[in-house]
Design an enzyme around this catalytic site. Structure first.
Site, PDB file in Angstrom:
ATOM      1  N   GLU A  78      -1.334 -14.757 -25.399  1.00 48.85           N
ATOM      2  CA  GLU A  78      -2.463 -13.843 -25.175  1.00 48.85           C
ATOM      3  C   GLU A  78      -2.004 -12.510 -24.610  1.00 48.85           C
ATOM      4  OE1 GLU A  78      -4.753 -15.998 -22.328  1.00 48.85           O
ATOM      5  OE2 GLU A  78      -5.344 -17.563 -23.732  1.00 48.85           O
ATOM      6  N   CYS A 115     -15.731  13.122  -6.989  1.00 48.35           N
ATOM      7  CA  CYS A 115     -15.897  13.347  -5.550  1.00 48.35           C
ATOM      8  C   CYS A 115     -15.480  12.136  -4.729  1.00 48.35           C
ATOM      9  CB  CYS A 115     -17.344  13.718  -5.266  1.00 48.35           C
ATOM     10  SG  CYS A 115     -17.803  15.179  -6.189  1.00 48.35           S
TER      11      CYS A 115
HETATM   12  N1  LLP Z   1      -5.052 -13.971 -20.732  1.00 47.58           N
HETATM   13  C1  LLP Z   1      -5.816 -14.055 -19.621  1.00 47.58           C
HETATM   14  C2  LLP Z   1      -6.468 -15.314 -19.306  1.00 47.58           C
HETATM   15  C3  LLP Z   1      -5.977 -12.928 -18.777  1.00 47.58           C
HETATM   16  O1  LLP Z   1      -6.723 -13.041 -17.690  1.00 47.58           O
HETATM   17  C4  LLP Z   1      -5.349 -11.710 -19.119  1.00 47.58           C
HETATM   18  C5  LLP Z   1      -5.514 -10.510 -18.279  1.00 47.58           C
HETATM   19  C6  LLP Z   1      -4.571 -11.676 -20.296  1.00 47.58           C
HETATM   20  C7  LLP Z   1      -4.438 -12.821 -21.062  1.00 47.58           C
HETATM   21  C8  LLP Z   1      -3.867 -10.433 -20.736  1.00 47.58           C
HETATM   22  O2  LLP Z   1      -2.938 -10.024 -19.789  1.00 47.58           O
HETATM   23  P1  LLP Z   1      -1.852  -8.902 -20.142  1.00 47.58           P
HETATM   24  O3  LLP Z   1      -0.979  -9.466 -21.245  1.00 47.58           O
HETATM   25  O4  LLP Z   1      -2.571  -7.694 -20.590  1.00 47.58           O
HETATM   26  O5  LLP Z   1      -1.119  -8.702 -18.881  1.00 47.58           O
HETATM   27  N2  LLP Z   1      -6.802  -4.244 -15.263  1.00 47.58           N
HETATM   28  C9  LLP Z   1      -5.493  -4.717 -14.820  1.00 47.58           C
HETATM   29  C10 LLP Z   1      -5.030  -5.927 -15.595  1.00 47.58           C
HETATM   30  C11 LLP Z   1      -6.005  -7.105 -15.548  1.00 47.58           C
HETATM   31  C12 LLP Z   1      -5.526  -8.290 -16.350  1.00 47.58           C
HETATM   32  C13 LLP Z   1      -6.566  -9.331 -16.442  1.00 47.58           C
HETATM   33  N3  LLP Z   1      -6.226 -10.465 -17.233  1.00 47.58           N
HETATM   34  C14 LLP Z   1      -4.525  -3.546 -14.931  1.00 47.58           C
HETATM   35  O6  LLP Z   1      -4.927  -2.445 -15.289  1.00 47.58           O
HETATM   36  O7  LLP Z   1      -3.354  -3.694 -14.633  1.00 47.58           O
END
Ligand code: LLP
Length: 435
Positions: free
Chosen positions: A289, A360
């Protein structure tokens, strides 16, 4: 890799001149590279060659329909966390049958919508949720394929807000309780166990935690496979990317250098090499994922310098993008490289400055005390690595319209989301007759 480089002194995305795109479409402006997304997807796919696998792109990272279509065309599945994401995947031409539905708070309406369209599976995060899925399935005469999300209690990931695999997080079910949940599912009815899932966190920049979590899961996966003939084991996302580059110095080759910045570089090949030997021979399909890995370095946010301001304590460069457009620095103290779109000579004057937006709040900054080439009002800057968790986390705070998004492929550039207008800001609002 990424596809941002200086050509004739101007930053380009693939063959598109970013100054020209900003002039045409205005700023702030998100620009994405199709080639980078494709390259990352294909390289991960290739690195897992020989293992039966499906890459389910984590839609939450960037849900622009054009990005979803591009990945659907590559053959990707999707990791979704809401009915809205399923709607977008379907609208973009993706298959519901390749969507895994995750998240701790699925509503019954979302569950029903996902069942109606035949999602690949539900990643179940609690016993109460499993009961809800069972109820909806029985009410609608369907059987819901599910996988329990296991919390392997492995700590990893950059910021405390994005660590998910520890037992104190709200995610998943503890290793010791998982088998009981599968046993209970048989009693509940309307459910079919098809897999088991884990995810330990995001922006993880070493292979060790991934391998450790997979190792912890293996005996369980084998027992569950024997008991329920499971089809898949999802190892989640979380592969970190390089945010710190040396593009600022004009070096286009930073993504495969090991010596830049403070972060150790985790390549996707390194990731695959760490987990593949553990997964080979398991006899189940492996689901992944990744979100950030596929799109993070594929996007930039272009912004123009509005003003310069100097106080006795600091020097500020005030730009036209704000924390409402890209919230990561404000929310996680995240680092985003900032480079001028017009390349500077190596000996150009530099200064230490805070790059701040118009919102702001004192938290509205993109960089603090950052060494940057001196920039003047009207100049264009690129906030790098803004393809993941950028636009998707944008808000209308301070009643600022959402920026536009452009997708580039070679020399072609298409607006894949229009900038919001003033009318968009009032759309759906009502002034009661009694006011
Ligand atoms: N699978 C699950 C169950 C997740 O909770 C997430 C991300 C992913 C896959 C994908 O993760 P990635 O491969 O993108 O690391 N807004 C935060 C990141 C939040 C991630 C939430 N879950 C940021 O800007 O760093």
């Amino acid at each position: 890799m990424h596809s941002f480089h200086y050509r004739n002194g101007v930053l380009h995305c693939e063959d598109a001149d970013l100054e020209a795109l900003a002039a045409q479409h205005g700023t702030p402006l998100y620009v994405y590279s199709a080639a980078t997304i494709r390259d990352h997807y294909r390289r991960l796919d290739q690195a897992l060659h020989g293992i039966d696998h499906l890459i389910c792109y984590a839609v939450k990272a960037n849900s622009n329909p054009a990005v979803l279509r591009l990945l659907a065309q590559e053959g990707a599945g999707f990791d979704i966390v809401s009915g809205g994401e399923l709607h977008l995947v379907r609208a973009a031409g993706g298959e519901a049958g390749k969507c895994t539905f995750a998240g701790v708070g699925k509503t019954k309406a979302e569950i029903a919508y996902a069942l109606e369209h035949g999602v690949h599976s539900f990643n179940v995060e609690s016993e109460a949720e499993l009961e809800a899925i069972s109820e909806v399935a029985k009410e609608t005469g369907r059987v819901a394929p599910f996988a329990v999300r296991v919390n392997p209690d492995v700590g990893a990931g950059g910021h405390k807000f994005i660590t998910t695999g520890k037992s104190e997080n709200k995610f998943g079910i503890g290793l010791e309780r998982v088998e009981q949940v599968y046993a209970d599912a048989a009693r509940l009815g309307g459910l079919r166990p098809v897999g088991v899932q884990m995810h330990i966190g995001s922006q993880i920049t070493e292979a060790g935690p991934f391998a450790l979590a997979v190792e912890r899961m293996l005996p369980l996966v084998q027992r569950l496979k024997a008991a329920y003939d499971l089809e898949f084991f999802s190892i989640g996302g979380g592969i970190g990317i390089m945010y710190q580059s040396s593009l600022a110095s004009g070096d286009n080759e930073w993504w495969h250098r090991r010596d830049v910045g403070a972060q150790p570089a985790l390549t996707l090949e390194g990731y695959a090499a760490a987990v593949a030997p553990l997964l080979r021979g398991l006899g189940v399909r492996i689901l992944l994922e990744p979100g950030r890995l596929l799109v993070g370095n594929a996007g930039v946010l272009l912004t123009r310098v509005l003003y310069r301001k100097t106080t006795p304590a600091k020097r500020f460069v005030i730009v036209d993008a704000g924390m409402n457009d890209l919230i990561r620095p404000a929310l996680y103290s995240s680092y985003h490289e900032i480079v001028p779109v017009h390349q500077r000579a190596a000996d150009a004057m530099r200064e230490s400055a805070d790059v701040v937006g118009p919102v702001c709040e004192s938290g509205d900054f993109f960089a603090q005390a950052r060494e940057l080439p001196v920039t003047q009002s009207g100049e264009l800057l690129a906030l790098m690595s803004a393809g993941a968790y950028g636009f998707v986390m944008a808000s209308n705070y301070n009643t600022r319209p959402h920026p536009a998004e452009v997708l580039v492929s070679g020399a072609q550039a298409a607006v894949v989301r229009e900038r919001q207008t003033m009318d968009d800001l009032t759309r759906g609002t009502h002034l009661p007759a009694w006011l």
